[in-house]
Design a protein around this motif. Sequence first.
Motif, PDB file in Angstrom:
ATOM      1  N   ARG A  17       0.832  -1.196   0.000  1.00  0.00           N
ATOM      2  CA  ARG A  17       0.000   0.000   0.000  1.00  0.00           C
ATOM      3  C   ARG A  17       0.875   1.258   0.000  1.00  0.00           C
ATOM      4  N   VAL A  18       1.779   1.312  -0.947  1.00  0.00           N
ATOM      5  CA  VAL A  18       2.646   2.477  -1.101  1.00  0.00           C
ATOM      6  C   VAL A  18       1.837   3.678  -1.586  1.00  0.00           C
ATOM      7  N   PHE A  19       0.942   3.425  -2.554  1.00  0.00           N
ATOM      8  CA  PHE A  19       0.138   4.495  -3.144  1.00  0.00           C
ATOM      9  C   PHE A  19      -1.352   4.369  -2.833  1.00  0.00           C
ATOM     10  N   ALA A  20      -1.811   3.150  -2.582  1.00  0.00           N
ATOM     11  CA  ALA A  20      -3.249   2.877  -2.510  1.00  0.00           C
ATOM     12  C   ALA A  20      -3.989   3.730  -1.491  1.00  0.00           C
ATOM     13  N   ASP A  21      -3.357   3.994  -0.343  1.00  0.00           N
ATOM     14  CA  ASP A  21      -4.033   4.767   0.701  1.00  0.00           C
ATOM     15  C   ASP A  21      -3.969   6.267   0.459  1.00  0.00           C
ATOM     16  N   LEU A  22      -3.200   6.679  -0.547  1.00  0.00           N
ATOM     17  CA  LEU A  22      -3.057   8.105  -0.838  1.00  0.00           C
ATOM     18  C   LEU A  22      -3.916   8.538  -2.026  1.00  0.00           C
ATOM     19  N   VAL A  23      -4.400   7.565  -2.782  1.00  0.00           N
ATOM     20  CA  VAL A  23      -5.192   7.860  -3.982  1.00  0.00           C
ATOM     21  C   VAL A  23      -6.672   7.909  -3.619  1.00  0.00           C
ATOM     22  N   PRO A  24      -7.409   8.952  -4.041  1.00  0.00           N
ATOM     23  CA  PRO A  24      -8.841   9.026  -3.752  1.00  0.00           C
ATOM     24  C   PRO A  24      -9.584   7.798  -4.270  1.00  0.00           C
ATOM     25  N   GLY A  25     -10.389   7.193  -3.402  1.00  0.00           N
ATOM     26  CA  GLY A  25     -11.116   5.995  -3.779  1.00  0.00           C
ATOM     27  C   GLY A  25     -12.012   6.192  -4.978  1.00  0.00           C
ATOM     28  N   VAL A  26     -12.596   7.378  -5.090  1.00  0.00           N
ATOM     29  CA  VAL A  26     -13.506   7.625  -6.206  1.00  0.00           C
ATOM     30  C   VAL A  26     -12.775   7.540  -7.537  1.00  0.00           C
ATOM     31  N   LEU A  27     -11.508   7.914  -7.563  1.00  0.00           N
ATOM     32  CA  LEU A  27     -10.708   7.817  -8.784  1.00  0.00           C
ATOM     33  C   LEU A  27     -10.506   6.366  -9.180  1.00  0.00           C
ATOM     34  N   VAL A  28     -10.170   5.541  -8.201  1.00  0.00           N
ATOM     35  CA  VAL A  28      -9.932   4.128  -8.476  1.00  0.00           C
ATOM     36  C   VAL A  28     -11.205   3.434  -8.924  1.00  0.00           C
ATOM     37  N   ASP A  29     -12.341   3.818  -8.334  1.00  0.00           N
ATOM     38  CA  ASP A  29     -13.605   3.146  -8.619  1.00  0.00           C
ATOM     39  C   ASP A  29     -14.247   3.599  -9.926  1.00  0.00           C
ATOM     40  N   THR A  30     -13.973   4.813 -10.371  1.00  0.00           N
ATOM     41  CA  THR A  30     -14.702   5.355 -11.520  1.00  0.00           C
ATOM     42  C   THR A  30     -13.867   5.523 -12.783  1.00  0.00           C
ATOM     43  N   GLU A  31     -12.570   5.699 -12.631  1.00  0.00           N
ATOM     44  CA  GLU A  31     -11.723   5.907 -13.807  1.00  0.00           C
ATOM     45  C   GLU A  31     -11.448   4.571 -14.488  1.00  0.00           C
ATOM     46  N   PRO A  32     -11.805   4.417 -15.757  1.00  0.00           N
ATOM     47  CA  PRO A  32     -11.585   3.137 -16.444  1.00  0.00           C
ATOM     48  C   PRO A  32     -10.115   2.718 -16.424  1.00  0.00           C
ATOM     49  N   GLY A  33      -9.871   1.500 -16.006  1.00  0.00           N
ATOM     50  CA  GLY A  33      -8.522   0.953 -15.989  1.00  0.00           C
ATOM     51  C   GLY A  33      -7.662   1.406 -14.831  1.00  0.00           C
ATOM     52  N   ALA A  34      -8.191   2.288 -13.964  1.00  0.00           N
ATOM     53  CA  ALA A  34      -7.371   2.838 -12.881  1.00  0.00           C
ATOM     54  C   ALA A  34      -6.965   1.775 -11.871  1.00  0.00           C
ATOM     55  N   LEU A  35      -7.886   0.892 -11.511  1.00  0.00           N
ATOM     56  CA  LEU A  35      -7.582  -0.127 -10.507  1.00  0.00           C
ATOM     57  C   LEU A  35      -6.463  -1.049 -10.990  1.00  0.00           C
ATOM     58  N   GLU A  36      -6.575  -1.513 -12.210  1.00  0.00           N
ATOM     59  CA  GLU A  36      -5.555  -2.405 -12.753  1.00  0.00           C
ATOM     60  C   GLU A  36      -4.201  -1.699 -12.842  1.00  0.00           C
ATOM     61  N   ALA A  37      -4.223  -0.448 -13.269  1.00  0.00           N
ATOM     62  CA  ALA A  37      -2.976   0.307 -13.382  1.00  0.00           C
ATOM     63  C   ALA A  37      -2.345   0.540 -12.016  1.00  0.00           C
ATOM     64  N   LEU A  38      -3.175   0.809 -11.005  1.00  0.00           N
ATOM     65  CA  LEU A  38      -2.660   1.030  -9.659  1.00  0.00           C
ATOM     66  C   LEU A  38      -2.085  -0.258  -9.082  1.00  0.00           C
ATOM     67  N   LEU A  39      -2.742  -1.375  -9.343  1.00  0.00           N
ATOM     68  CA  LEU A  39      -2.222  -2.665  -8.890  1.00  0.00           C
ATOM     69  C   LEU A  39      -0.842  -2.940  -9.478  1.00  0.00           C
ATOM     70  N   LYS A  40      -0.684  -2.631 -10.761  1.00  0.00           N
ATOM     71  CA  LYS A  40       0.606  -2.843 -11.415  1.00  0.00           C
ATOM     72  C   LYS A  40       1.671  -1.907 -10.843  1.00  0.00           C
ATOM     73  N   LEU A  41       1.269  -0.685 -10.529  1.00  0.00           N
ATOM     74  CA  LEU A  41       2.202   0.272  -9.931  1.00  0.00           C
ATOM     75  C   LEU A  41       2.639  -0.195  -8.554  1.00  0.00           C
ATOM     76  N   GLU A  42       1.675  -0.662  -7.754  1.00  0.00           N
ATOM     77  CA  GLU A  42       2.003  -1.173  -6.422  1.00  0.00           C
ATOM     78  C   GLU A  42       2.992  -2.340  -6.517  1.00  0.00           C
ATOM     79  N   ALA A  43       2.738  -3.247  -7.452  1.00  0.00           N
ATOM     80  CA  ALA A  43       3.612  -4.406  -7.608  1.00  0.00           C
ATOM     81  C   ALA A  43       5.015  -3.984  -8.032  1.00  0.00           C
ATOM     82  N   ALA A  44       5.087  -2.991  -8.911  1.00  0.00           N
ATOM     83  CA  ALA A  44       6.386  -2.538  -9.403  1.00  0.00           C
ATOM     84  C   ALA A  44       7.194  -1.844  -8.315  1.00  0.00           C
ATOM     85  N   ALA A  45       6.506  -1.094  -7.443  1.00  0.00           N
ATOM     86  CA  ALA A  45       7.202  -0.334  -6.400  1.00  0.00           C
ATOM     87  C   ALA A  45       7.515  -1.159  -5.167  1.00  0.00           C
TER      88      ALA A  45
END
Length: 256
Positions: free
Chosen positions: A203-231
């Motif tokens: 949870r390097v970024f997950a707790d800092l990103v507004p939930g509404v962005l992750v839930d509503t922006e197409p592809g945001a959740l998958e992209a954030l998951l990949k970012l978390e894994a990379a970091a």
Amino acid sequence: MPDPMRPRASLRTAVVWEVLKDALDRRVKATGRESLDVLDTGGGSGNFAVPVARLGHRVTVVDPSPNALFALERRAAEAGVADRVQGVQGDAHGLFDVVGRGGYDAVLCHGVLEYVDDPAEGVRNVVDALRPEGVLSLLAAGLGGAVLARALAGHFKEAKQALEDPDGRWGEGDPVPHRFTAEQLTELVEGAGLRVGAVHGVRVFADLVPGVLVDTEPGALEALLKLEAAAAEIAAFHSVATQLHVLGEARGASES
């Protein structure tokens, strides 16, 4: 609690789950046994225990909450793994009042170390539950993540307090008794006789990103998951992670 394989929950659990699953797979190959004995201390309602049981392993969950253990029983039954999941009421301090020493191929200690009076003793206890060449999955609150969160919320005095406090607490109202740096956790694991196989920031970024962005922006959740894994494996990001995961291995476990 949500399954770690479900998308939204994956923001909190995906990194840990992948590391844990890989470690269990390696123990299966090393032991020649398809089913391992796994101890989940503080495992609650089975957030990890049930998915681990789905892999075919036998899981004993030790938790102080009767309500959590009742939920675990129901959840295991719904998942069709009730015969492989056992819930026992207890805690890390009195662990060997309810389970035996040296009887487990893997021990999960997730979200427990923050709440024990003596973290070093807590780690030694769970390590004593391992069989020779067993593995420890340790997940605990990260100091840097709390400091960053308080600062971004505008609570600068609390952020500084957490940074300077020996236990990483931001004040009397802080619900978390202990927070750790990656260095502190690795010292605890090595002090208990294990070698550190891997350290990951969770949870390097997950707790800092507004939930509404992750839930509503197409592809945001998958992209954030990949970012978390990379970091997760990059040491620089360990200092700002909300949680830190350390995989401890008995000497020779990874080479078995």
